[in-house]
Write a protein that holds these residues in place. Structure first.
Motif, PDB file in Angstrom:
ATOM      1  N   GLN A 279      57.091  50.534  37.574  1.00 53.15           N
ATOM      2  CA  GLN A 279      55.641  50.477  37.818  1.00 53.15           C
ATOM      3  C   GLN A 279      54.918  51.570  37.031  1.00 53.15           C
ATOM      4  OE1 GLN A 279      55.268  50.654  42.086  1.00 53.15           O
ATOM      5  NE2 GLN A 279      55.398  48.425  42.306  1.00 53.15           N
ATOM      6  N   ASP A 280      55.497  52.773  37.042  1.00 52.84           N
ATOM      7  CA  ASP A 280      54.913  53.860  36.254  1.00 52.84           C
ATOM      8  C   ASP A 280      54.774  53.446  34.790  1.00 52.84           C
ATOM      9  OD1 ASP A 280      54.779  55.470  38.449  1.00 52.84           O
ATOM     10  OD2 ASP A 280      56.612  56.599  38.001  1.00 52.84           O
ATOM     11  N   HIS A 281      55.834  52.779  34.296  1.00 51.96           N
ATOM     12  CA  HIS A 281      55.793  52.345  32.899  1.00 51.96           C
ATOM     13  C   HIS A 281      54.627  51.393  32.653  1.00 51.96           C
ATOM     14  CE1 HIS A 281      60.390  53.137  32.454  1.00 51.96           C
ATOM     15  NE2 HIS A 281      59.684  54.239  32.417  1.00 51.96           N
ATOM     16  N   PHE A 297      49.606  40.940  36.993  1.00 57.30           N
ATOM     17  CA  PHE A 297      49.926  41.817  38.119  1.00 57.30           C
ATOM     18  C   PHE A 297      48.861  41.784  39.214  1.00 57.30           C
ATOM     19  CE2 PHE A 297      52.343  43.533  34.608  1.00 57.30           C
ATOM     20  CZ  PHE A 297      53.581  43.697  35.199  1.00 57.30           C
ATOM     21  N   ILE A 298      47.586  41.729  38.812  1.00 54.98           N
ATOM     22  CA  ILE A 298      46.528  41.610  39.818  1.00 54.98           C
ATOM     23  C   ILE A 298      45.521  40.553  39.394  1.00 54.98           C
ATOM     24  CG2 ILE A 298      46.453  43.783  41.107  1.00 54.98           C
ATOM     25  CD1 ILE A 298      44.804  45.006  38.980  1.00 54.98           C
ATOM     26  N   SER A 299      44.935  39.904  40.378  1.00 59.22           N
ATOM     27  CA  SER A 299      43.943  38.886  40.062  1.00 59.22           C
ATOM     28  C   SER A 299      42.636  39.565  39.649  1.00 59.22           C
ATOM     29  CB  SER A 299      43.701  38.003  41.276  1.00 59.22           C
ATOM     30  OG  SER A 299      43.106  38.779  42.300  1.00 59.22           O
ATOM     31  N   LYS A 317      40.794  59.971  42.469  1.00 57.84           N
ATOM     32  CA  LYS A 317      41.884  60.250  43.407  1.00 57.84           C
ATOM     33  C   LYS A 317      42.237  58.961  44.120  1.00 57.84           C
ATOM     34  CE  LYS A 317      41.371  65.133  44.349  1.00 57.84           C
ATOM     35  NZ  LYS A 317      40.130  65.846  44.698  1.00 57.84           N
ATOM     36  N   LEU A 318      43.535  58.756  44.312  1.00 59.11           N
ATOM     37  CA  LEU A 318      43.968  57.447  44.781  1.00 59.11           C
ATOM     38  C   LEU A 318      43.686  57.197  46.257  1.00 59.11           C
ATOM     39  CD1 LEU A 318      47.370  57.194  42.889  1.00 59.11           C
ATOM     40  CD2 LEU A 318      45.183  56.189  42.264  1.00 59.11           C
ATOM     41  N   LYS A 319      43.900  58.225  47.060  1.00 54.49           N
ATOM     42  CA  LYS A 319      43.863  57.982  48.489  1.00 54.49           C
ATOM     43  C   LYS A 319      42.506  57.477  48.999  1.00 54.49           C
ATOM     44  CE  LYS A 319      45.871  59.713  52.712  1.00 54.49           C
ATOM     45  NZ  LYS A 319      45.995  60.880  53.572  1.00 54.49           N
ATOM     46  N   PRO A 320      41.422  58.187  48.649  1.00 52.00           N
ATOM     47  CA  PRO A 320      40.113  57.693  49.122  1.00 52.00           C
ATOM     48  C   PRO A 320      39.801  56.285  48.608  1.00 52.00           C
ATOM     49  CG  PRO A 320      39.859  59.592  47.642  1.00 52.00           C
ATOM     50  CD  PRO A 320      41.298  59.469  47.959  1.00 52.00           C
ATOM     51  N   ILE A 321      40.305  55.952  47.430  1.00 48.30           N
ATOM     52  CA  ILE A 321      40.061  54.605  46.922  1.00 48.30           C
ATOM     53  C   ILE A 321      40.809  53.587  47.775  1.00 48.30           C
ATOM     54  CG2 ILE A 321      40.337  53.056  44.951  1.00 48.30           C
ATOM     55  CD1 ILE A 321      40.155  55.551  43.155  1.00 48.30           C
ATOM     56  N   LYS A 322      42.065  53.913  48.039  1.00 43.66           N
ATOM     57  CA  LYS A 322      42.889  52.969  48.804  1.00 43.66           C
ATOM     58  C   LYS A 322      42.295  52.715  50.177  1.00 43.66           C
ATOM     59  CE  LYS A 322      47.631  51.845  50.108  1.00 43.66           C
ATOM     60  NZ  LYS A 322      47.186  50.631  50.766  1.00 43.66           N
ATOM     61  N   GLU A 323      41.739  53.785  50.785  1.00 43.35           N
ATOM     62  CA  GLU A 323      41.204  53.650  52.137  1.00 43.35           C
ATOM     63  C   GLU A 323      40.039  52.663  52.208  1.00 43.35           C
ATOM     64  OE1 GLU A 323      40.545  57.730  53.018  1.00 43.35           O
ATOM     65  OE2 GLU A 323      42.600  58.014  53.783  1.00 43.35           O
ATOM     66  N   ARG A 324      39.380  52.457  51.090  1.00 42.85           N
ATOM     67  CA  ARG A 324      38.240  51.548  51.073  1.00 42.85           C
ATOM     68  C   ARG A 324      38.651  50.099  50.838  1.00 42.85           C
ATOM     69  NH1 ARG A 324      32.998  52.853  49.579  1.00 42.85           N
ATOM     70  NH2 ARG A 324      32.458  54.952  50.248  1.00 42.85           N
ATOM     71  N   LEU A 325      39.923  49.900  50.570  1.00 47.56           N
ATOM     72  CA  LEU A 325      40.364  48.569  50.164  1.00 47.56           C
ATOM     73  C   LEU A 325      41.231  47.894  51.215  1.00 47.56           C
ATOM     74  CD1 LEU A 325      41.236  49.542  46.514  1.00 47.56           C
ATOM     75  CD2 LEU A 325      39.498  47.850  47.153  1.00 47.56           C
ATOM     76  N   HIS A 326      41.412  46.595  51.034  1.00 45.06           N
ATOM     77  CA  HIS A 326      42.293  45.827  51.890  1.00 45.06           C
ATOM     78  C   HIS A 326      43.697  46.400  51.794  1.00 45.06           C
ATOM     79  CE1 HIS A 326      44.464  42.327  53.465  1.00 45.06           C
ATOM     80  NE2 HIS A 326      43.306  42.025  54.057  1.00 45.06           N
ATOM     81  N   ASP A 330      47.994  47.781  46.898  1.00 47.52           N
ATOM     82  CA  ASP A 330      48.760  49.027  46.977  1.00 47.52           C
ATOM     83  C   ASP A 330      48.418  49.962  45.811  1.00 47.52           C
ATOM     84  OD1 ASP A 330      50.139  48.159  44.761  1.00 47.52           O
ATOM     85  OD2 ASP A 330      51.903  47.507  45.889  1.00 47.52           O
ATOM     86  N   TYR A 331      49.079  51.109  45.857  1.00 44.07           N
ATOM     87  CA  TYR A 331      48.761  52.152  44.874  1.00 44.07           C
ATOM     88  C   TYR A 331      49.004  51.685  43.442  1.00 44.07           C
ATOM     89  CZ  TYR A 331      47.969  55.678  48.435  1.00 44.07           C
ATOM     90  OH  TYR A 331      47.438  56.389  49.465  1.00 44.07           O
ATOM     91  N   PHE A 332      50.028  50.871  43.252  1.00 41.54           N
ATOM     92  CA  PHE A 332      50.333  50.369  41.912  1.00 41.54           C
ATOM     93  C   PHE A 332      49.128  49.616  41.343  1.00 41.54           C
ATOM     94  CE2 PHE A 332      52.521  46.824  39.438  1.00 41.54           C
ATOM     95  CZ  PHE A 332      52.627  47.576  38.269  1.00 41.54           C
ATOM     96  N   HIS A 333      48.537  48.750  42.179  1.00 38.95           N
ATOM     97  CA  HIS A 333      47.363  47.993  41.743  1.00 38.95           C
ATOM     98  C   HIS A 333      46.216  48.919  41.356  1.00 38.95           C
ATOM     99  CE1 HIS A 333      49.143  44.659  44.428  1.00 38.95           C
ATOM    100  NE2 HIS A 333      49.514  44.476  43.182  1.00 38.95           N
ATOM    101  N   ILE A 334      46.017  49.930  42.201  1.00 38.03           N
ATOM    102  CA  ILE A 334      44.904  50.836  41.940  1.00 38.03           C
ATOM    103  C   ILE A 334      45.119  51.596  40.638  1.00 38.03           C
ATOM    104  CG2 ILE A 334      43.612  52.824  42.823  1.00 38.03           C
ATOM    105  CD1 ILE A 334      44.510  51.882  45.657  1.00 38.03           C
ATOM    106  N   ARG A 335      46.357  52.043  40.438  1.00 40.48           N
ATOM    107  CA  ARG A 335      46.647  52.789  39.214  1.00 40.48           C
ATOM    108  C   ARG A 335      46.475  51.896  37.980  1.00 40.48           C
ATOM    109  NH1 ARG A 335      52.246  54.313  40.341  1.00 40.48           N
ATOM    110  NH2 ARG A 335      52.304  55.471  38.381  1.00 40.48           N
TER     111      ARG A 335
END
Lengths: 346, 489
Positions: A279-281, A297-299, A317-326, A330-335
């Motif tokens: 995923q990092d790659h 990978f994502i729609s 920053k990932l965490k606050p973004i993730k908290e706003r989402l369904h 997951d983090y991979f999608h956000i990254r």
């Protein structure tokens, strides 16, 4: 040319601005935006990635020595030159360092050096009618490259030998005698195996890192000359790998497999790596590759949602973004989504 | 497979390898597998073991798989064959990239010999591709590694018997230079195959043995004395990378006229390649190395093998000493021993086997993904295989089984150290002491035997030429070097 002088010089450039580690990352050629930006900002891009195999312990030992010799003090993770350090540095002619062009050649210098060594060895063996030998370079892609080159010369060994000798003689005459000698001592050929950098360093009673600087400077000087006058160096320029790839080797491998039709999970099992590593790659690939299609990978819809969340939180920053989402996002999608927002792609 | 007329294999020997005659044992082993017998064979190190499978592989119809425990050994073998002009060989190992592995697997038809690590053979994809191939021979090199009584026991070796079945039961050849009768029995048991045994004496009559006991802090002094007296091609074995480097530097300082280098697994690949080739090309007189060096190094004129540290087993000792005198001329092994030296190998056991606490930790906690923070790779591999093998057991029974097994392994390892210490301290014939474990009779020494029988190092008058003066490359400039390389003299 001594490693410690170079370290002192770099610490001076970054004094009051950056940590000791910034120098380490610079020399290693860390692929981070920060390191690259710093390199240009402080005009030390010539040294970017000139010692890609540098170990942290080796670096630390040199730093420790500089401290013990009262050339620098380290406070709050930053290195400050002492009066003695400043004096020492001002007495040195440092222009020689500028012959290096790390930012320009860090991605091709090692391959060029190895290709050169293998070509010299092969030609030397062949003109001595020795066609069974163990290649001094293991990497099969470099072997393939040299083989291809020889084939293009229809295996006219004497012709190649003459041309190689001529080009090397001309180009080495343009650089410092010591540097040329250091380079040629490492070359293998008929009835002689080259010396390692460590062995030459031991013989000359200097650090291996000192010697590495000389080798790399020699290579950069050669590259500079032959790329400026390619018409004079038609053989040597063939050893330059056309590579402006910004991916790490491992990510590149993942990308190759992906383009060959493998899925993320398949690649992970093929390469016996963790899924998270692969995923990092893909995040790296999405950051750098224009033609990478993220929608496998994502729609589009999810991508929109994430990008909206990013704008609304105005952070990366990932965490606050993730908290706003369904929560299924997951983090991979956000990254991945963040990566697509990078507009400096190739 | 049908048996072919003997002159066919003789013809192949000349054509492929340039030898006029088979060496001791080679013909019998080759004929045995060509007649379709699963075979277990022992031959001494440096006696041309690999020809026993390389020759039948190259003249056979299908593919031969060679399982080899050490990646470096595998890579060396492939390189050597290619340098000899034998190109239809490849290897599959964990040091290759996925792309390289795929490339090999996609063109298996082009190869006659495929070197594989046991771990690679466990990969489903590899198994799948190979099970569709016609496989003539399945060779297990350094087969003592299969045995839990052998010195380099690796769990994936135990799974080879299933691999062999998946490959439709090709003829198996298990080869070793150091297999005691109990190890041989264990190999046959682990492979679950009826095997013909061809056991040849593994002692080399041209090697003289000597143990040199020194006061603990006088070892370096003694080593320097030895090197000073004996100006001959020398290997010095160490258990520690660091010490191999520091002694190498010490010797270079003391003997500026000799060419000294070190070699160990912690060095970069390019550098290792250079040092190894310098050694082969007689550009080095003394090499200070760890056990990482030497497998597959086929240099004929090593005259002296010194052990600065004692190895962990008699088997590794025999193997390392076996690098000496491959040309058949007299060579000497000297083991330097200081009381307390056994402490180091005992300590190494603790880094190889998990402690009871670590076993508990592994079983109780869910350490997925952070296992490496707590345990080293060897320990993890050990624990994973053990849990797999006792899967059906209840948690507590499983724990008990694993700990019991771990204790047994520890005991075996300790015993083999004790065995070597006993040998070191014994006053009886060194050759008998080393080789009676492996064979009924010990071959008579061709030159002097050992320090217990007739050998005094001080009296050793060897007739080998001493060093050429060291070429000081430091004086040469690039123009001279370039001429040397690219102008035919």
């Amino acid at each position: 040319m001594h490693y410690r002088e170079l370290l002192l010089f770099l610490f001076k450039k970054l004094e009051h601005e950056r940590s000791v580690n910034a120098v380490f990352h610079l020399l290693k050629g860390k692929k981070s935006a920060q390191t690259l930006q710093d390199a240009y900002l402080f005009q030390i891009e010539n040294f970017y990635g000139i010692d890609r195999k540098l170990k942290k312990t080796t670096f630390n030992n040199h730093v420790k020595d500089l401290i013990e010799n009262h050339y620098i003090q380290v406070a709050n993770d930053q290195a400050l030159l002492t009066e003695q350090g400043d004096q020492y540095l001002s007495g040195k002619r440092l222009q020689s360092y500028y012959q290096m062009k790390g930012h320009k050649y860090h991605q091709i210098d090692r391959e060029f050096k190895q290709g050169l060594f293998l070509l010299i060895q092969t030609v030397s063996m062949l003109i001595h009618e020795e066609n069974k030998f163990i290649p001094i370079v293991d990497q099969s892609y470099i072997q393939a490259k040299v083989r291809e080159l020889l084939r293009d010369y229809s295996m006219q060994f004497d012709t190649i030998a003459e041309q190689l000798y001529g080009e090397l003689h001309t180009v080495l005459s343009t650089i410092d005698d010591c540097l040329a000698t250091v380079l040629l001592k490492q070359c293998s050929g008929y009835d002689r195996v080259g010396m390692s950098e460590q062995q030459i360093a031991d013989e000359e009673n200097v650090y291996k890192e000192d010697l590495h600087l000389q080798s790399i400077a020699a290579i950069h000087n050669i590259l500079e000359t032959i790329t400026e006058h390619p018409e004079q160096y038609s053989l040597l320029t063939r050893l330059i790998w056309k590579k402006t790839n910004r991916l790490t080797a491992s990510a590149q491998e993942t990308f190759d497999l992906y383009q060959a039709g493998h899925t993320l999970d398949e690649i992970a099992s093929l390469r016996q790596l963790k899924v998270s590593t692969i995923q990092d790659h893909f995040v790296e690939i999405a950051t750098h590759k224009k033609n990478f299609n993220i929608y496998s990978f994502i729609s589009e819809q999810v991508l929109d949602q994430i990008q909206e969340a990013i704008q609304n939180t105005s952070t990366r920053k990932l965490k606050p973004i993730k908290e706003r989402l369904h929560e299924e996002i997951d983090y991979f999608h956000i990254r991945l989504a963040i990566a697509t927002m990078n507009d400096d792609k190739e | 497979m049908n048996s072919t007329a003997p002159h066919d294999i003789e013809h192949a020997l000349i054509k492929l390898f340039g030898y006029k005659q088979f060496r001791f044992g080679q013909r019998e082993i080759i004929e045995s597998i060509r007649n379709g017998n699963h075979t277990l064979a022992t031959l001494p190190t440096g006696s041309g073991k690999s020809i026993c499978y390389q020759l039948p592989a190259l003249i056979g119809e299908g593919l031969t798989i060679v399982v080899s425990p050490l990646i470096s050994l595998m890579i060396d073998q492939v390189k050597l064959l290619k340098a000899q002009g034998i190109k239809r060989v490849a290897s599959l190992n964990s040091m290759m990239s996925a792309k390289q592995k795929l490339a090999v697997m996609n063109q298996l038809g082009a190869y006659k010999l495929l070197y594989c690590s046991p771990e690679m053979l466990q990969q489903e994809q590899v198994q799948q591709v190979l099970s569709n191939k016609k496989i003539d021979y399945f060779v297990i090199d350094e087969a003592h590694c299969i045995s839990q009584w052998g010195h380099e026991f690796r769990p994936d070796f135990l799974r080879l018997k299933d691999v062999i079945k998946k490959f439709n039961n090709p003829t198996v050849l298990a080869l070793s230079a150091t297999a005691t009768p109990s190890i041989r029995q264990d190999i046959i048991k682990q492979l679950e195959l009826p095997m013909k045994q061809l056991i040849y004496p593994i002692d080399r009559p041209n090697i003289t043995f000597s143990v040199d006991e020194v006061i603990p802090n006088r070892k370096d002094e003694r080593l320097i004395e030895l090197i000073e007296q004996k100006s001959i091609p020398t290997m010095i074995y160490f258990s520690s990378r660091k010490v191999s480097e520091s002694i190498s530097r010490l010797l270079q300082t003391k003997f500026p006229d000799r060419r000294v280098a070190y070699y160990h697994g912690g060095m970069e690949q390019d550098e290792r390649l250079l040092i190894q080739q310098q050694f082969m090309n007689n550009q080095l007189d003394i090499i200070c190395c760890t056990s990482a060096f030497g497998m597959g190094v086929n240099k004929s004129n090593i005259r002296l093998v010194i052990h600065y540290h004692m190895p962990a087993t008699i088997e590794s000792f025999i193997q390392e000493v076996g690098r000496a005198g491959r040309d058949g001329e007299q060579s000497v092994s000297i083991l330097l021993y200081a009381p307390g030296d056994e402490f180091l190998p005992f300590q190494l056991i603790q880094t190889e086997l998990p402690t009871e606490d670590e076993v508990n930790l592994f079983l109780r906690e869910n350490l997925n993904g952070q296992l490496e923070d707590y345990l080293n790779e060897t320990k993890i591999r050990f624990l994973e295989l053990q849990t797999e093998q006792h899967q059906q057991l209840h948690q507590d029974d499983r724990r008990r089984e694993i700990i019991q097994y771990r204790d047994e392994r520890e005991r075996i390892k300790q015993q083999s150290i004790f065995k070597l210490v006993d040998w070191i301290k014994s006053a009886t014939c060194r050759r008998v002491g080393l080789f009676y474990h492996f064979q009924k009779e010990v071959t008579k020494a061709q030159y002097e035997c050992c320090d217990s029988c007739d050998f005094r190092l001080e009296n050793w008058r060897h007739t080998f030429e001493s060093y050429q003066k060291k070429e000081r490359s430091i004086q040469k400039n690039w123009k001279a070097l370039l001429d040397e390389l690219l102008i035919r003299g």
